[in-house]
Design an enzyme around this catalytic site. Sequence first.
Site: not given
Length: 90
Positions: A12, A14-16, A18
């Site tokens: 995904v 670098l979102h949420a 990570p």
Amino acid sequence: MSERTVTVASSVGLHARPASLFAQAAAKAGVPVTLTSQAGKSVNAASILGVLSLGIGHGETVTLSAEGDGADAALDTLVELLNTDLDKED
């Protein structure tokens, strides 16, 4: 100044989760770390909001930079994180 260029492996980007794990690791690095996107925008790597604001997706290349004692070791650790799919549970 030390620099590393790495391709983001997380499915995904670098979102949420990570981004949170990465920012926490950057905060613990012991040196200020800057994260720069392919578009050239730079943020403090320890700032979750800064990291999220870059909108970095899977497979994008980013540059990490740091200066000071321990910069190389800190960047090596962060590169290892970005080379891992951080969205998968252990």
